[in-house]
Design a protein around this motif. Structure first.
Motif, PDB file in Angstrom:
ATOM      1  N   VAL A 290      -8.123  -9.271  13.428  1.00  0.00           N
ATOM      2  CA  VAL A 290      -7.697  -7.863  13.400  1.00  0.00           C
ATOM      3  C   VAL A 290      -6.187  -7.772  13.585  1.00  0.00           C
ATOM      4  CG1 VAL A 290      -7.829  -5.657  14.618  1.00  0.00           C
ATOM      5  CG2 VAL A 290      -9.913  -6.951  14.191  1.00  0.00           C
ATOM      6  N   HIS A 291      -5.657  -8.544  14.516  1.00  0.00           N
ATOM      7  CA  HIS A 291      -4.211  -8.523  14.773  1.00  0.00           C
ATOM      8  C   HIS A 291      -3.434  -9.038  13.570  1.00  0.00           C
ATOM      9  CE1 HIS A 291      -0.517  -8.623  17.076  1.00  0.00           C
ATOM     10  NE2 HIS A 291      -0.347  -9.900  16.774  1.00  0.00           N
ATOM     11  N   ARG A 292      -3.996 -10.032  12.878  1.00  0.00           N
ATOM     12  CA  ARG A 292      -3.282 -10.681  11.771  1.00  0.00           C
ATOM     13  C   ARG A 292      -3.384  -9.898  10.468  1.00  0.00           C
ATOM     14  NH1 ARG A 292       0.795 -14.343  11.677  1.00  0.00           N
ATOM     15  NH2 ARG A 292       0.770 -15.565   9.766  1.00  0.00           N
ATOM     16  N   LEU A 293      -4.591  -9.393  10.142  1.00  0.00           N
ATOM     17  CA  LEU A 293      -4.820  -8.761   8.842  1.00  0.00           C
ATOM     18  C   LEU A 293      -4.751  -7.245   8.880  1.00  0.00           C
ATOM     19  CD1 LEU A 293      -7.822 -10.855   7.408  1.00  0.00           C
ATOM     20  CD2 LEU A 293      -5.372 -11.219   7.086  1.00  0.00           C
ATOM     21  N   GLY A 294      -4.842  -6.648  10.060  1.00  0.00           N
ATOM     22  CA  GLY A 294      -4.988  -5.208  10.145  1.00  0.00           C
ATOM     23  C   GLY A 294      -6.460  -4.844  10.268  1.00  0.00           C
ATOM     24  N   LEU A 295      -6.730  -3.663  10.798  1.00  0.00           N
ATOM     25  CA  LEU A 295      -8.094  -3.301  11.170  1.00  0.00           C
ATOM     26  C   LEU A 295      -9.042  -3.213   9.980  1.00  0.00           C
ATOM     27  CD1 LEU A 295     -10.152  -2.493  13.242  1.00  0.00           C
ATOM     28  CD2 LEU A 295      -9.260  -0.160  13.186  1.00  0.00           C
ATOM     29  N   MET A 296      -8.673  -2.481   8.937  1.00  0.00           N
ATOM     30  CA  MET A 296      -9.617  -2.221   7.854  1.00  0.00           C
ATOM     31  C   MET A 296      -9.929  -3.499   7.065  1.00  0.00           C
ATOM     32  SD  MET A 296     -10.322   0.865   8.369  1.00  0.00           S
ATOM     33  CE  MET A 296     -11.213   1.470   6.954  1.00  0.00           C
ATOM     34  N   ARG A 297      -8.931  -4.302   6.778  1.00  0.00           N
ATOM     35  CA  ARG A 297      -9.192  -5.551   6.057  1.00  0.00           C
ATOM     36  C   ARG A 297     -10.016  -6.516   6.906  1.00  0.00           C
ATOM     37  NH1 ARG A 297      -3.977  -8.125   3.466  1.00  0.00           N
ATOM     38  NH2 ARG A 297      -3.018  -7.500   5.442  1.00  0.00           N
ATOM     39  N   ALA A 298      -9.746  -6.519   8.232  1.00  0.00           N
ATOM     40  CA  ALA A 298     -10.530  -7.369   9.127  1.00  0.00           C
ATOM     41  C   ALA A 298     -11.987  -6.912   9.180  1.00  0.00           C
ATOM     42  CB  ALA A 298      -9.921  -7.357  10.523  1.00  0.00           C
ATOM     43  N   LEU A 299     -12.203  -5.600   9.191  1.00  0.00           N
ATOM     44  CA  LEU A 299     -13.566  -5.075   9.181  1.00  0.00           C
ATOM     45  C   LEU A 299     -14.306  -5.486   7.911  1.00  0.00           C
ATOM     46  CD1 LEU A 299     -13.369  -1.425  10.604  1.00  0.00           C
ATOM     47  CD2 LEU A 299     -14.937  -3.224  11.363  1.00  0.00           C
ATOM     48  N   LEU A 300     -13.628  -5.397   6.777  1.00  0.00           N
ATOM     49  CA  LEU A 300     -14.251  -5.797   5.518  1.00  0.00           C
ATOM     50  C   LEU A 300     -14.603  -7.286   5.521  1.00  0.00           C
ATOM     51  CD1 LEU A 300     -12.039  -3.795   2.998  1.00  0.00           C
ATOM     52  CD2 LEU A 300     -14.515  -3.585   3.243  1.00  0.00           C
ATOM     53  N   LEU A 301     -13.670  -8.117   5.967  1.00  0.00           N
ATOM     54  CA  LEU A 301     -13.906  -9.557   5.996  1.00  0.00           C
ATOM     55  C   LEU A 301     -15.033  -9.916   6.962  1.00  0.00           C
ATOM     56  CD1 LEU A 301     -13.138 -12.476   5.298  1.00  0.00           C
ATOM     57  CD2 LEU A 301     -11.431 -12.365   7.134  1.00  0.00           C
ATOM     58  N   TYR A 410     -11.454   2.652   3.417  1.00  0.00           N
ATOM     59  CA  TYR A 410     -10.276   1.805   3.198  1.00  0.00           C
ATOM     60  C   TYR A 410      -9.397   2.375   2.082  1.00  0.00           C
ATOM     61  CZ  TYR A 410      -7.595  -2.412   2.024  1.00  0.00           C
ATOM     62  OH  TYR A 410      -6.590  -3.309   1.764  1.00  0.00           O
ATOM     63  N   HIS A 411     -10.025   2.775   0.975  1.00  0.00           N
ATOM     64  CA  HIS A 411      -9.250   3.339  -0.141  1.00  0.00           C
ATOM     65  C   HIS A 411      -8.656   4.698   0.227  1.00  0.00           C
ATOM     66  CE1 HIS A 411     -10.050   0.154  -2.928  1.00  0.00           C
ATOM     67  NE2 HIS A 411     -11.360   0.295  -2.845  1.00  0.00           N
ATOM     68  N   LYS A 412      -9.394   5.498   1.000  1.00  0.00           N
ATOM     69  CA  LYS A 412      -8.842   6.778   1.462  1.00  0.00           C
ATOM     70  C   LYS A 412      -7.612   6.555   2.333  1.00  0.00           C
ATOM     71  CE  LYS A 412     -12.935   9.787   1.425  1.00  0.00           C
ATOM     72  NZ  LYS A 412     -12.297  10.969   0.826  1.00  0.00           N
ATOM     73  N   GLU A 413      -7.682   5.548   3.196  1.00  0.00           N
ATOM     74  CA  GLU A 413      -6.546   5.249   4.071  1.00  0.00           C
ATOM     75  C   GLU A 413      -5.346   4.767   3.257  1.00  0.00           C
ATOM     76  OE1 GLU A 413      -5.934   1.617   6.827  1.00  0.00           O
ATOM     77  OE2 GLU A 413      -6.842   3.142   8.129  1.00  0.00           O
ATOM     78  N   LYS A 414      -5.603   3.927   2.254  1.00  0.00           N
ATOM     79  CA  LYS A 414      -4.511   3.440   1.414  1.00  0.00           C
ATOM     80  C   LYS A 414      -3.847   4.577   0.653  1.00  0.00           C
ATOM     81  CE  LYS A 414      -4.600  -0.325  -0.900  1.00  0.00           C
ATOM     82  NZ  LYS A 414      -4.966  -1.409  -1.861  1.00  0.00           N
ATOM     83  N   ARG A 415      -4.663   5.498   0.105  1.00  0.00           N
ATOM     84  CA  ARG A 415      -4.100   6.636  -0.606  1.00  0.00           C
ATOM     85  C   ARG A 415      -3.279   7.523   0.314  1.00  0.00           C
ATOM     86  NH1 ARG A 415      -9.164   6.777  -3.374  1.00  0.00           N
ATOM     87  NH2 ARG A 415      -9.887   8.462  -2.006  1.00  0.00           N
ATOM     88  N   VAL A 418       0.051   5.781   0.998  1.00  0.00           N
ATOM     89  CA  VAL A 418       0.945   5.900  -0.160  1.00  0.00           C
ATOM     90  C   VAL A 418       1.496   7.303  -0.259  1.00  0.00           C
ATOM     91  CG1 VAL A 418       1.025   5.856  -2.694  1.00  0.00           C
ATOM     92  CG2 VAL A 418      -0.169   4.046  -1.449  1.00  0.00           C
ATOM     93  N   SER A 419       0.648   8.304  -0.015  1.00  0.00           N
ATOM     94  CA  SER A 419       1.083   9.701  -0.070  1.00  0.00           C
ATOM     95  C   SER A 419       2.148   9.992   0.980  1.00  0.00           C
ATOM     96  CB  SER A 419      -0.117  10.626   0.117  1.00  0.00           C
ATOM     97  OG  SER A 419       0.291  11.962   0.153  1.00  0.00           O
ATOM     98  N   GLU A 420       1.932   9.487   2.198  1.00  0.00           N
ATOM     99  CA  GLU A 420       2.908   9.700   3.271  1.00  0.00           C
ATOM    100  C   GLU A 420       4.237   9.042   2.960  1.00  0.00           C
ATOM    101  OE1 GLU A 420       2.799  11.547   6.033  1.00  0.00           O
ATOM    102  OE2 GLU A 420       0.849  12.315   5.407  1.00  0.00           O
ATOM    103  N   SER A 421       4.187   7.816   2.424  1.00  0.00           N
ATOM    104  CA  SER A 421       5.436   7.110   2.098  1.00  0.00           C
ATOM    105  C   SER A 421       6.168   7.810   0.951  1.00  0.00           C
ATOM    106  CB  SER A 421       5.134   5.661   1.729  1.00  0.00           C
ATOM    107  OG  SER A 421       4.288   5.583   0.589  1.00  0.00           O
ATOM    108  N   GLY A 422       5.396   8.427   0.001  1.00  0.00           N
ATOM    109  CA  GLY A 422       6.015   9.155  -1.085  1.00  0.00           C
ATOM    110  C   GLY A 422       6.754  10.395  -0.610  1.00  0.00           C
TER     111      GLY A 422
END
Length: 424
Positions: A290-301, A410-415, A418-422
């Motif tokens: 979790v610390h290395r990959l981030g929470l959502m990717r770690a959950l998926l793995l 996960y996809h909702k979080e990514k969107r 991206v929206s916030e950074s835009g």
């Protein structure tokens, strides 16, 4: 070698040592009103029916969300001012644990059974209340990147505490009276007390309310705050479904082992002793991931690995009695389960607002337990109506809905990112 050192470096801090010790303090009382108490009652000549009724002593653990708002919102005289809201409440309940464990040690069920029973309930109430505070302390003390590692260490400490009050208490009972055993366990509460005294209060705002709006701010507000989060319905659905495949497999694992001809000693040695070690190791690995990959990717793995680990039961069903395969299956199942648990606890922790941590965490964990019991209740019926290979294949597919919801989140979080950074 250096990769693994970097991966596990997250555990090397004073704050993580505090989390480990508080996990021990949280797990210590559980067996003293559970299986250890059952052994004591049996030795005192209590009937099996009465021992069974003592299982209701553990109700405070299931109902702790009811009084969690009080711990979130009410200040204790002197203790809150001197130590802070989390440390003050933790010390309060630890003092309660010390006194009630001493009382339970000295109580005689033969002379006054009602007093004995209510003292046991008091121990469970203080223990469940301590859990509310220590869970909130852990969540508020760690930044999101360290929640997985903190969850892993807390669970490790929790299991060591259960071991001390389970096997440790039984070992002591072979050499001393039960009253003294409980007094020794009461003395071990000092581990948590000293840890709290030597640690810092987590940075969190104490929201005050009084009079007519107390109920609204203490009970309604945690719900409304949670429901203001984007995708909160999907988050609850994920919480309900994530462990379904694992729970269905675990519910039928013991009947499955017995049907293959394993004896009780083989099952105990492999699933309880070796399995505990594997679970602890998996939790530590999961926290580092979790610390290395981030929470959502770690959950998926971790979730995908947990799902695929159920295939080991299918191989066992085809192979029959094979002790080496049992060891491999338990190792794979418990390591992946420990990894998924660490990531899952970190996810639930991240859903809690610092203003209502104790209430929201207690509510979410109660929801997890309720959903687990309801959704997994059909496991026995399914096992009665299909062969073992087909049953465990079904448990693999039962994990897919939870992972599907996780992919959506996960996809909702990514969107959203991206929206916030835009916008910036």
């Amino acid at each position: 070698m250096f990769f693994w050192l970097r991966l596990f470096r997250v555990y090397l801090s004073r704050r993580m040592a505090v989390i480990l010790a508080l996990g021990f303090s949280s797990g210590l009382p559980l067996m003293l009103t559970g299986s250890t108490l059952g052994v004591r009652l049996a030795e005192d000549g209590v009937s099996k029916t009465s021992i069974g009724l003592f299982a209701m002593v553990g109700l405070p653990y299931s109902l702790k969300f009811i009084w969690a708002p009080v711990i979130d919102r009410v200040s204790l005289p002197f203790l809150t001012r001197w130590f802070g809201r989390r440390r003050g409440w933790a010390l309060f309940w630890q003092c309660g644990l010390l006194l009630t464990l001493v009382g339970l040690g000295g109580a005689d069920i033969g002379a006054d059974p009602m007093w004995f029973a209510w003292t046991a309930v008091a121990v469970a109430f203080c223990s469940a209340s301590q859990d509310i505070v220590l869970d909130a302390y852990r969540v508020e003390s760690l930044d999101p990147a360290r929640q997985g590692a903190g969850a892993a260490l807390f669970v490790l400490g929790y299991r060591v505490g259960m071991l001390a009050s389970g096997a440790g208490a039984l070992y002591l009972a072979a050499y001393m009276p039960w009253s003294q055993v409980y007094w020794v366990m009461a003395g071990m509460v000092a581990v948590g007390t000293v840890t709290v005294l030597c640690s810092a209060e987590p940075p969190a705002e104490l929201l005050r309310s009084s009079g007519r709006n107390w109920f609204s701010q203490s009970v309604i507000a945690p719900f409304s705050d949670f429901m203001q989060r984007p995708s909160w319905i999907w988050a609850l659905l994920f919480i309900a479904l994530f462990r379904l495949g694992d729970v269905l497999a675990g519910a039928m694992s013991m009947p499955f082992y017995l049907s293959l001809g394993y004896d009780k000693i083989e099952i105990a040695n492999v699933t309880k002793v070796f399995g505990l070690i594997a679970t602890i190791g998996g939790g530590i690995i999961g926290g580092a991931i979790v610390h290395r990959l981030g929470l959502m990717r770690a959950l998926l793995l971790c979730g995908a690995q947990q799902m695929l680990s159920n295939l080991m039961f299918v191989f066992m069903a085809w192979a029959g009695h094979d002790l080496r395969l049992l060891v491999v299956t338990v190792a794979v199942e418990n390591v992946t389960g420990g990894m998924a648990t660490a990531a899952f606890v970190a996810y639930i922790s991240g859903l809690c607002s610092v203003s209502y941590t104790a209430t929201q965490y207690a509510l979410l964990t109660s929801f997890v337990a309720f959903a687990r019991d309801i959704l997994a209740a059909s496991g026995g019926w399914m096992a009665d109506h299909m062969s073992w290979p087909y049953y465990f294949l079904t448990t693999v597919f039962a994990a897919l809905p939870g992972l599907s919801v996780l992919l959506l989140l996960y996809h909702k979080e990514k969107r959203s990112t991206v929206s916030e950074s835009g916008k910036k």
